[in-house]
Design a protein around this motif. Structure first.
Motif, mmCIF file in Angstrom:
data_model
loop_
_atom_site.group_PDB
_atom_site.id
_atom_site.type_symbol
_atom_site.label_atom_id
_atom_site.label_comp_id
_atom_site.label_asym_id
_atom_site.label_seq_id
_atom_site.Cartn_x
_atom_site.Cartn_y
_atom_site.Cartn_z
ATOM 1 N N LEU A 44 0.820 -1.201 0.000
ATOM 2 C CA LEU A 44 0.000 0.000 0.000
ATOM 3 C C LEU A 44 0.858 1.257 0.000
ATOM 4 O O LEU A 44 0.525 2.246 -0.651
ATOM 5 N N SER A 81 -9.126 0.472 -1.461
ATOM 6 C CA SER A 81 -8.364 -0.659 -0.941
ATOM 7 C C SER A 81 -9.067 -1.299 0.237
ATOM 8 O O SER A 81 -9.899 -0.664 0.904
ATOM 9 N N ALA A 121 -7.033 -2.159 2.517
ATOM 10 C CA ALA A 121 -6.038 -1.660 3.484
ATOM 11 C C ALA A 121 -5.385 -2.771 4.301
ATOM 12 O O ALA A 121 -4.978 -2.538 5.435
ATOM 13 N N GLY A 171 -10.209 8.207 1.084
ATOM 14 C CA GLY A 171 -10.063 6.765 1.212
ATOM 15 C C GLY A 171 -11.389 6.046 1.075
ATOM 16 O O GLY A 171 -12.362 6.406 1.748
ATOM 17 N N GLY A 210 -12.880 2.343 1.554
ATOM 18 C CA GLY A 210 -12.601 1.006 2.068
ATOM 19 C C GLY A 210 -13.580 -0.015 1.525
ATOM 20 O O GLY A 210 -14.766 0.267 1.347
ATOM 21 N N TYR A 268 -10.962 -5.840 6.597
ATOM 22 C CA TYR A 268 -10.651 -4.465 6.216
ATOM 23 C C TYR A 268 -9.698 -3.856 7.225
ATOM 24 O O TYR A 268 -9.920 -3.962 8.439
ATOM 25 N N ASP A 283 -9.096 -1.207 8.916
ATOM 26 C CA ASP A 283 -9.739 0.041 9.331
ATOM 27 C C ASP A 283 -8.755 1.029 9.940
ATOM 28 O O ASP A 283 -8.759 2.208 9.602
ATOM 29 N N MET A 309 -6.374 2.692 7.264
ATOM 30 C CA MET A 309 -7.068 3.617 6.368
ATOM 31 C C MET A 309 -7.506 4.872 7.116
ATOM 32 O O MET A 309 -7.382 5.991 6.603
ATOM 33 N N GLU A 310 -7.990 4.705 8.330
ATOM 34 C CA GLU A 310 -8.450 5.860 9.093
ATOM 35 C C GLU A 310 -7.306 6.807 9.416
ATOM 36 O O GLU A 310 -7.443 8.028 9.312
ATOM 37 N N THR A 347 -12.513 9.206 5.028
ATOM 38 C CA THR A 347 -12.757 7.859 4.545
ATOM 39 C C THR A 347 -14.243 7.538 4.539
ATOM 40 O O THR A 347 -15.019 8.061 5.334
ATOM 41 N N TYR A 387 -16.741 3.748 3.636
ATOM 42 C CA TYR A 387 -16.665 2.301 3.428
ATOM 43 C C TYR A 387 -17.858 1.894 2.582
ATOM 44 O O TYR A 387 -18.979 2.371 2.803
#
Length: 505
Positions: free
Chosen positions: A226, A253, A255, A284, A286, A291, A293, A296-297, A307, A309
């Protein structure tokens, strides 16, 4: 972004306290602008009362946080519950539950924010729920926004081959490509073990077929680097930088990084210059039942972005065709909120969520400290549990939002306040959107299961009944989905998630 944790004023050892109960709508608003950056442009908050007063609220009466419009935590929780499991408590961020629902705040005419502060008594030891609502102007007509230069960084690792991941991304990107304007530009970067620019920045115009071809060629491959994907994405965005356009990197992604840099701070450090010098923000998206999380967060929070989802085609279509165009334009940079509770009327308070967005009180007007980036059509909501002194009269709280103009970086502020006589007497008589906010917050707080539930928290069965009634009243499909998620949590967790059990332990 530097984050700081501000002491939260709740004497949690006293039987914690809120009921689901009451709201009032009092929202005075006053705007002030500053031509100079920094604290000199605005008056300092009123000084705290002395420690001799003996109250924690007297020693620290301020609550400060960076604005956040993320919703990924709520979306991922719904997906997890639909799959028959409770979400990991560490992935539950109450502010993202609260901010997942439409609000009816007044909106400003220009850039910046309106401020609404309202509240509801709970009838439990002088505790109330207080809502601070911030809203930007309505989104412009699609034809009126500035052009966009979007670099899509798409995860094509092996895990993305599972249904509901890369196939979802391809479908959404195809649909979005047909809906973007001719003067918008798109680039595509893929990453697995390595990263590759498969489409340089391309003005759509007559080249949509070229973009569709690049999307159709997206196939799952190997491991997940990533960090390489984000770095190459920003390099591609800089190479295709367009003056006068909104330049944004969109990361799609699950992630689940397992190769190269897997630490968000290390990844962000590598792209720091591009973010700061060119103002390229990160969005972002998701996907996937498994995932990453936390990664990504953190990337979004510290990458001047946010972000979401998505778990199905309808959600993906909304994100890429509605939310993303809405988020192309920015109306405020480095936005922060500070709530000043009057020690003469308030003894304790607790902000629900926003732990990862906390800012030191003294940094509220320090424009070198990052805040949140917000676009048109957004609302930001913060919910507090507030304990007032018996018989309190007069001002309870003043909320101030501070932001920078996205083009000139000139600082601006707006304020709103709440008085004790403006509190609603019961949640059941409060406006419907206030009740939805409270229901979402109670649900998140129950899923976190910290052992210190919000005051007078209802059981999931009671909360479900409230949510279904609100869905009928508002005719809002999003509230209907909230009710269904609460039903799933009640079915899976049952008594183990009953906040009353925690009180008895």
């Amino acid at each position: 972004m530097r984050t700081h944790r501000t002491p939260v004023l709740l004497t949690l050892a006293t039987a914690l306290l809120l009921t689901g109960c009451a709201a009032a709508d009092s929202s005075g608003s006053k705007a002030s602008d500053g031509a100079a950056r920094g604290s000199e442009a605005f008056p300092a908050p009123s000084a705290p009362a002395t420690e001799a007063d003996g109250d924690e609220a007297a020693r620290d009466h301020l609550s400060t946080f960076a604005l956040d419009v993320d919703t990924a935590s709520y979306g991922y929780a719904r997906r997890t519950l639909a799959d028959g499991a409770l979400p990991d408590p560490s992935t539950v961020r109450p502010e993202e539950f609260v901010n997942s629902f439409r609000q009816d705040y007044d909106r400003p005419d220009g850039n910046g924010f309106s401020v609404t502060v309202d509240g509801a008594r709970t009838g439990d030891d002088d505790w109330s729920l207080v809502r601070v609502g911030l809203a930007t102007r309505a989104a412009d007509d699609e034809s009126d926004r500035p052009p966009a230069a979007l670099t899509f960084v798409v995860d094509v690792s092996g895990s993305m081959g599972e249904p509901g991941r890369l196939d979802l991304a391809r479908h959404a990107l195809d649909t979005m490509t047909d809906r973007l304007r001719d003067d918008d530009s798109v680039a595509i970067v893929t990453f697995s073990a390595d990263a590759e620019t498969v489409l340089p920045m391309t003005r759509l115009g007559d080249h949509r077929a070229r973009v569709h071809d690049a999307i159709d060629r997206l196939k799952p491959d190997d491991s997940t680097n990533l960090g390489a994907g984000v770095e190459t994405g920003y390099d591609t965005a800089v190479d295709g930088l367009r003056e006068g356009a909104t330049n944004r990197v969109v990361l799609v992604s699950d992630a689940l990084a397992n190769t190269g840099d897997t630490d968000a701070d290390a990844i962000l450090e590598r792209i720091g210059t591009d973010r700061r010098e060119h103002g390229i923000t990160l969005f972002g998206v998701g996907v996937g039942s498994d995932y990453g999380d936390a990664l990504m967060e953190r990337l979004a929070d510290k990458g001047d972005g946010h972000t979401v989802y998505v778990s199905d085609e309808d959600e993906a279509r909304e994100v890429f065709c509605t939310d993303l165009p809405q988020n192309i334009e920015l109306t405020a940079r480095d936005a922060k909120a500070q709530v000043d509770f009057d020690p003469d009327t308030v003894t304790d308070f607790r902000l629900v969520g926003y732990e990862d967005r906390a800012v030191a009180d003294d940094d509220f007007r320090d424009d070198s400290v990052d805040g949140g980036e917000v676009g048109p059509g957004h609302t930001v909501t913060a919910l507090y549990a507030v304990r007032t002194r018996p018989g309190a009269e007069g001002r309870l709280a003043t909320a101030t939002v501070h932001w920078l103009d996205p083009e000139t970086r000139t600082p601006h502020e707006n304020t709103g306040s709440l008085t004790a006589d403006a509190l609603h007497d019961a949640l059941s008589t409060a406006p419907a959107r206030f009740q939805v906010t409270a229901t979402a917050a109670y649900f998140a707080d129950t899923l976190r299961h910290t052992g210190t539930p919000l005051p007078d928290a209802p059981s999931l069965t009671e909360l479900s009944a409230r949510a279904h009634a609100l869905a009928d009243r508002t005719e809002d499909q999003d509230v209907r989905l909230l009710a269904r998620a609460i039903d799933e949590a009640d079915r899976i967790g049952g008594p183990d998630l009953d906040p009353d059990l925690d009180r008895r332990r």
